[in-house]
Design a protein around this motif. Structure first.
Motif, mmCIF file in Angstrom:
data_model
loop_
_atom_site.group_PDB
_atom_site.id
_atom_site.type_symbol
_atom_site.label_atom_id
_atom_site.label_comp_id
_atom_site.label_asym_id
_atom_site.label_seq_id
_atom_site.Cartn_x
_atom_site.Cartn_y
_atom_site.Cartn_z
ATOM 1 N N VAL A 185 22.236 -15.921 -23.149
ATOM 2 C CA VAL A 185 21.042 -15.076 -23.198
ATOM 3 C C VAL A 185 19.961 -15.749 -22.364
ATOM 4 N N GLU A 186 19.369 -14.994 -21.444
ATOM 5 C CA GLU A 186 18.306 -15.536 -20.600
ATOM 6 C C GLU A 186 17.136 -14.563 -20.573
ATOM 7 N N TRP A 187 15.935 -15.136 -20.519
ATOM 8 C CA TRP A 187 14.715 -14.347 -20.360
ATOM 9 C C TRP A 187 14.183 -14.627 -18.958
ATOM 10 N N TYR A 188 14.439 -13.688 -18.036
ATOM 11 C CA TYR A 188 14.060 -13.882 -16.636
ATOM 12 C C TYR A 188 12.638 -13.376 -16.412
ATOM 13 N N ALA A 189 11.767 -14.275 -15.904
ATOM 14 C CA ALA A 189 10.366 -13.936 -15.653
ATOM 15 C C ALA A 189 10.113 -13.895 -14.154
ATOM 16 N N PRO A 190 9.750 -12.747 -13.600
ATOM 17 C CA PRO A 190 9.482 -12.675 -12.160
ATOM 18 C C PRO A 190 8.423 -13.670 -11.699
ATOM 19 N N ALA A 191 7.419 -13.943 -12.538
ATOM 20 C CA ALA A 191 6.340 -14.852 -12.136
ATOM 21 C C ALA A 191 6.841 -16.273 -11.912
ATOM 22 N N ALA A 192 7.908 -16.661 -12.603
ATOM 23 C CA ALA A 192 8.453 -18.015 -12.473
ATOM 24 C C ALA A 192 9.656 -18.066 -11.541
ATOM 25 N N LYS A 193 10.123 -16.902 -11.070
ATOM 26 C CA LYS A 193 11.305 -16.792 -10.205
ATOM 27 C C LYS A 193 12.572 -17.325 -10.872
ATOM 28 N N GLN A 194 12.552 -17.423 -12.177
ATOM 29 C CA GLN A 194 13.658 -18.066 -12.881
ATOM 30 C C GLN A 194 13.570 -17.685 -14.361
#
Length: 269
Positions: A185-194
């Motif tokens: 499970v991953e929470w991908y945040a566009p602001a962090a690019k990761q």
């Protein structure tokens, strides 16, 4: 409260959990494109044990090279040599599998399916090769983007897309272990690019061999017959099931590590 009643209440509460938002937060696009990755971008995660909550230290991952379609990352990992290679969409080309050693993947291990949007699903079949001995193992991935969620980690608060993957990894060791069933499970945040948070957990088939033990046999799983210990593979065609060939042993699934990673610091351009 009896144990059975407690479990019933827990299942009821889990079943009533509100679904994640399918509408992006203000300022976020409905469809999230793959990030622009650059050498020097880095992320530092705090790691803890999911079962006990005990800290497991920090891991720093830094992009050291971006060339063509390849992204090379150096960093600390639980297993393997630390060299990780991805494509530009953070899909794995070379890196450790969850609770296993480093493998090379063809085609890429599809961790994400950019552009990402709430409700998107994908399924991938690939081959993982162990560079140490050249052995190859089939892998199946079922991925889904659950929706948007506001995530709080040591690095701050982020609007993130929650991505879940169910993975069936047919790695085996002679007379010791068979298939791994992995939940990522991953929470991908566009602001962090990761991903700003990830949870990686697996269980594997322990083979209890008898005097006449031989290598595990991989058999096709037909619809309606579970191949992962009775959880998660019902009705799935095309998967394989590891069988112990020992005469007096019974294979069973056992839990491996459950690790939680939370972003502590990062720098991207």
């Amino acid at each position: 409260m009896t144990l059975l009643r407690y479990l019933a209440v827990a299942l009821f509460v889990a079943g009533c959990a509100a679904p994640l938002s399918q509408i992006p937060p203000s300022g976020m696009p409905a469809s999230v494109a793959a990030p622009e990755l650059r050498a020097g971008d880095h992320w530092i995660y705090r790691v803890r044990d999911g079962f006990t909550g005990i800290p497991r230290g920090e891991q720093r991952h830094e992009i050291v090279e971006v060339s063509g379609d390849f992204v090379r990352v150096a960093g600390e990992v639980e297993r393997g040599d630390g060299i990780q290679i991805y494509d530009r969409g953070w899909n794995w080309l070379r890196r450790p599998a969850t609770n296993l050693q480093t493998f090379e993947y063809r085609p890429a291990y599809r961790a994400f399916a950019f552009p990402l949007e709430a409700g998107k699903r994908w399924r991938e079949r690939l081959i993982a090769t162990d560079p140490a001995d050249g052995r190859q193992f089939p892998v199946w991935i079922d991925g889904v983007v659950r929706g948007w969620e506001r995530v709080v980690v040591p690095a701050g608060e982020f609007d993130a897309l929650k991505v879940e993957r169910q993975v069936y990894f047919e790695y085996w060791e002679y007379a010791l272990r068979g298939r791994s069933v992995i939940r990522e499970v991953e929470w991908y945040a566009p602001a962090a690019k990761q991903s700003v948070k990830r949870e990686m957990r697996s269980r594997y088939l322990r083979l209890i061999a008898g005097d006449d033990s031989r290598p595990p046999e991989f058999m096709p799983v037909r619809a309606g017959r579970g191949g992962d210990g009775g959880r998660g593979a019902e009705g799935v065609r095309g998967f394989f099931r590891a069988r112990d060939r020992g005469d007096d042993g019974t294979p069973r699934y056992v839990e491996d590590d459950w690790l939680i990673y939370e972003l502590a610091r990062y720098a991207v351009r």
